[in-house]
Write a protein that holds these residues in place. Sequence first.
Motif, PDB file in Angstrom:
ATOM      1  N   ASN A 173      37.017  48.039  45.008  1.00  0.00           N
ATOM      2  CA  ASN A 173      35.526  48.490  43.802  1.00  0.00           C
ATOM      3  C   ASN A 173      36.792  48.286  42.114  1.00  0.00           C
ATOM      4  OD1 ASN A 173      33.705  48.596  45.491  1.00  0.00           O
ATOM      5  ND2 ASN A 173      33.831  50.515  45.914  1.00  0.00           N
ATOM      6  N   CYS A 174      37.866  49.082  42.517  1.00  0.00           N
ATOM      7  CA  CYS A 174      38.884  48.970  40.821  1.00  0.00           C
ATOM      8  C   CYS A 174      39.212  47.329  40.785  1.00  0.00           C
ATOM      9  CB  CYS A 174      40.983  49.361  41.153  1.00  0.00           C
ATOM     10  SG  CYS A 174      41.887  49.922  40.294  1.00  0.00           S
ATOM     11  N   ALA A 175      39.402  46.645  41.682  1.00  0.00           N
ATOM     12  CA  ALA A 175      39.370  45.177  41.342  1.00  0.00           C
ATOM     13  C   ALA A 175      38.858  44.608  40.951  1.00  0.00           C
ATOM     14  CB  ALA A 175      40.483  44.748  42.914  1.00  0.00           C
ATOM     15  N   ILE A 176      37.592  44.754  41.391  1.00  0.00           N
ATOM     16  CA  ILE A 176      35.784  44.071  41.257  1.00  0.00           C
ATOM     17  C   ILE A 176      35.881  44.421  39.772  1.00  0.00           C
ATOM     18  CG2 ILE A 176      33.617  44.539  40.944  1.00  0.00           C
ATOM     19  CD1 ILE A 176      34.508  44.153  44.622  1.00  0.00           C
ATOM     20  N   LYS A 177      36.225  45.759  39.142  1.00  0.00           N
ATOM     21  CA  LYS A 177      35.913  46.232  38.079  1.00  0.00           C
ATOM     22  C   LYS A 177      36.970  45.791  37.478  1.00  0.00           C
ATOM     23  CE  LYS A 177      36.044  50.756  35.478  1.00  0.00           C
ATOM     24  NZ  LYS A 177      36.366  52.523  35.751  1.00  0.00           N
ATOM     25  N   VAL A 218      29.623  40.515  41.534  1.00  0.00           N
ATOM     26  CA  VAL A 218      30.915  39.888  40.473  1.00  0.00           C
ATOM     27  C   VAL A 218      31.667  39.754  41.473  1.00  0.00           C
ATOM     28  CG1 VAL A 218      32.908  40.827  39.572  1.00  0.00           C
ATOM     29  CG2 VAL A 218      30.981  41.561  38.762  1.00  0.00           C
ATOM     30  N   GLU A 219      31.690  40.520  42.979  1.00  0.00           N
ATOM     31  CA  GLU A 219      32.842  39.825  43.802  1.00  0.00           C
ATOM     32  C   GLU A 219      32.133  39.019  44.720  1.00  0.00           C
ATOM     33  OE1 GLU A 219      34.532  42.278  48.067  1.00  0.00           O
ATOM     34  OE2 GLU A 219      32.233  42.707  47.295  1.00  0.00           O
ATOM     35  N   ARG A 220      30.901  38.371  44.485  1.00  0.00           N
ATOM     36  CA  ARG A 220      30.260  36.924  45.133  1.00  0.00           C
ATOM     37  C   ARG A 220      31.042  35.363  43.848  1.00  0.00           C
ATOM     38  NH1 ARG A 220      24.474  38.767  47.743  1.00  0.00           N
ATOM     39  NH2 ARG A 220      25.454  39.709  49.405  1.00  0.00           N
ATOM     40  N   MET A 221      30.329  36.070  42.778  1.00  0.00           N
ATOM     41  CA  MET A 221      30.608  35.058  42.122  1.00  0.00           C
ATOM     42  C   MET A 221      32.552  34.695  41.828  1.00  0.00           C
ATOM     43  SD  MET A 221      27.494  35.282  39.185  1.00  0.00           S
ATOM     44  CE  MET A 221      28.126  33.922  38.513  1.00  0.00           C
ATOM     45  N   PHE A 222      33.122  35.843  41.749  1.00  0.00           N
ATOM     46  CA  PHE A 222      34.026  35.529  40.912  1.00  0.00           C
ATOM     47  C   PHE A 222      35.416  35.905  42.870  1.00  0.00           C
ATOM     48  CE2 PHE A 222      32.181  36.654  37.374  1.00  0.00           C
ATOM     49  CZ  PHE A 222      32.135  35.374  36.847  1.00  0.00           C
ATOM     50  N   ARG A 223      34.990  35.182  43.580  1.00  0.00           N
ATOM     51  CA  ARG A 223      35.611  35.914  44.300  1.00  0.00           C
ATOM     52  C   ARG A 223      37.573  35.964  44.544  1.00  0.00           C
ATOM     53  NH1 ARG A 223      35.358  38.485  49.489  1.00  0.00           N
ATOM     54  NH2 ARG A 223      33.047  38.177  49.544  1.00  0.00           N
ATOM     55  N   ASP A 224      37.452  34.240  43.893  1.00  0.00           N
ATOM     56  CA  ASP A 224      39.091  34.658  44.106  1.00  0.00           C
ATOM     57  C   ASP A 224      40.014  35.121  43.359  1.00  0.00           C
ATOM     58  OD1 ASP A 224      38.686  31.858  46.052  1.00  0.00           O
ATOM     59  OD2 ASP A 224      38.525  30.862  44.023  1.00  0.00           O
ATOM     60  N   ARG A 225      39.079  35.646  42.292  1.00  0.00           N
ATOM     61  CA  ARG A 225      39.956  36.689  40.710  1.00  0.00           C
ATOM     62  C   ARG A 225      40.096  38.026  41.376  1.00  0.00           C
ATOM     63  NH1 ARG A 225      36.845  34.164  36.284  1.00  0.00           N
ATOM     64  NH2 ARG A 225      37.832  36.014  34.790  1.00  0.00           N
ATOM     65  N   VAL A 226      39.261  38.208  42.609  1.00  0.00           N
ATOM     66  CA  VAL A 226      39.034  40.041  43.372  1.00  0.00           C
ATOM     67  C   VAL A 226      40.012  39.873  43.860  1.00  0.00           C
ATOM     68  CG1 VAL A 226      37.752  41.783  44.473  1.00  0.00           C
ATOM     69  CG2 VAL A 226      36.741  39.516  42.358  1.00  0.00           C
ATOM     70  N   ASP A 227      40.176  38.519  44.936  1.00  0.00           N
ATOM     71  CA  ASP A 227      41.457  38.934  45.852  1.00  0.00           C
ATOM     72  C   ASP A 227      42.826  38.805  45.313  1.00  0.00           C
ATOM     73  OD1 ASP A 227      39.383  38.919  47.535  1.00  0.00           O
ATOM     74  OD2 ASP A 227      39.537  37.079  48.651  1.00  0.00           O
ATOM     75  N   GLU A 228      42.427  37.348  43.995  1.00  0.00           N
ATOM     76  CA  GLU A 228      44.241  38.137  43.900  1.00  0.00           C
ATOM     77  C   GLU A 228      44.461  38.957  42.707  1.00  0.00           C
ATOM     78  OE1 GLU A 228      45.704  35.577  39.249  1.00  0.00           O
ATOM     79  OE2 GLU A 228      44.941  34.962  40.997  1.00  0.00           O
ATOM     80  N   THR A 229      43.683  39.858  42.047  1.00  0.00           N
ATOM     81  CA  THR A 229      43.388  40.996  41.232  1.00  0.00           C
ATOM     82  C   THR A 229      43.788  41.908  43.157  1.00  0.00           C
ATOM     83  OG1 THR A 229      42.816  40.855  39.184  1.00  0.00           O
ATOM     84  CG2 THR A 229      42.830  43.059  39.982  1.00  0.00           C
ATOM     85  N   LEU A 230      42.934  42.377  43.385  1.00  0.00           N
ATOM     86  CA  LEU A 230      43.881  43.094  45.293  1.00  0.00           C
ATOM     87  C   LEU A 230      44.802  42.853  45.528  1.00  0.00           C
ATOM     88  CD1 LEU A 230      42.420  44.812  46.174  1.00  0.00           C
ATOM     89  CD2 LEU A 230      41.234  43.689  47.556  1.00  0.00           C
ATOM     90  N   CYS A 231      45.298  42.003  45.862  1.00  0.00           N
ATOM     91  CA  CYS A 231      46.942  41.493  45.934  1.00  0.00           C
ATOM     92  C   CYS A 231      47.646  42.283  44.923  1.00  0.00           C
ATOM     93  CB  CYS A 231      46.392  39.970  46.033  1.00  0.00           C
ATOM     94  SG  CYS A 231      45.905  38.905  47.818  1.00  0.00           S
ATOM     95  N   ASP A 232      47.836  42.164  43.794  1.00  0.00           N
ATOM     96  CA  ASP A 232      48.063  42.794  42.669  1.00  0.00           C
ATOM     97  C   ASP A 232      48.722  43.761  43.043  1.00  0.00           C
ATOM     98  OD1 ASP A 232      49.578  39.450  41.838  1.00  0.00           O
ATOM     99  OD2 ASP A 232      47.616  39.961  40.016  1.00  0.00           O
ATOM    100  N   LEU A 233      47.268  44.266  43.400  1.00  0.00           N
ATOM    101  CA  LEU A 233      46.997  45.859  42.922  1.00  0.00           C
ATOM    102  C   LEU A 233      47.908  46.842  44.225  1.00  0.00           C
ATOM    103  CD1 LEU A 233      43.564  46.451  41.937  1.00  0.00           C
ATOM    104  CD2 LEU A 233      45.476  47.268  40.953  1.00  0.00           C
ATOM    105  N   VAL A 234      47.681  45.994  45.128  1.00  0.00           N
ATOM    106  CA  VAL A 234      47.822  46.859  46.746  1.00  0.00           C
ATOM    107  C   VAL A 234      50.168  46.281  47.047  1.00  0.00           C
ATOM    108  CG1 VAL A 234      47.640  46.625  49.346  1.00  0.00           C
ATOM    109  CG2 VAL A 234      45.541  46.269  48.275  1.00  0.00           C
TER     110      VAL A 234
END
Length: 177
Positions: free
Chosen positions: A128-132, A95-111
């Motif tokens: 891991n929460c962002a990936i989930k 998931v992280e490799r295929m959808f890195r942009d979305r994971v990073d965007e979600t991670l920015c929102d969470l942090v």
Amino acid sequence: MTGNPTYGKDEKVIKVHKKAYQEARDTAGHDGVVRNLILPDLLAFYKRTNHLCANAVEGDVGIVKELKEWMSNNWQKTATAKDSEDMKVNIAIIVERMFRDRVDETLCDLVGVEELGQDPQREFQLRNCAIKMVRKSLSPEELVSMNTKKAQVASAGNPPEKQPTYIHVQSTICGRY
């Protein structure tokens, strides 16, 4: 390390038992191969060559443990198409490799930051929460493509650079003699 590894003379002595070690399915089987096949040959080689390890006690538990440790690290079966059917693939990595942009965007929102790198400890804690969260938000088409990628990775096995490398066995076994 790629290509054929080079073996020291002592490694050549024990390499003849590699297949028997790999075919043993449990700890007791590995222990039997080490104690009954490998250790006697190795000690006989050391005595023949007047090596400083020739004084090692044949029943020394430490040597058996070190040999088993070295072999489990270096004599693992390499993944082939047939063997890799059982290879476990971590879906979070896919998931992280295929959808890195979305994971990073979600991670920015969470942090609570605009771009990554401002709070590395918090980012690490929430990755891991962002990936989930990204995984739960995937469309059916994206889920199919993710599962296809997972199957491809599982069937390919480990690339050569991640397969075990060989070290000189003497430095591991004889370090304390």
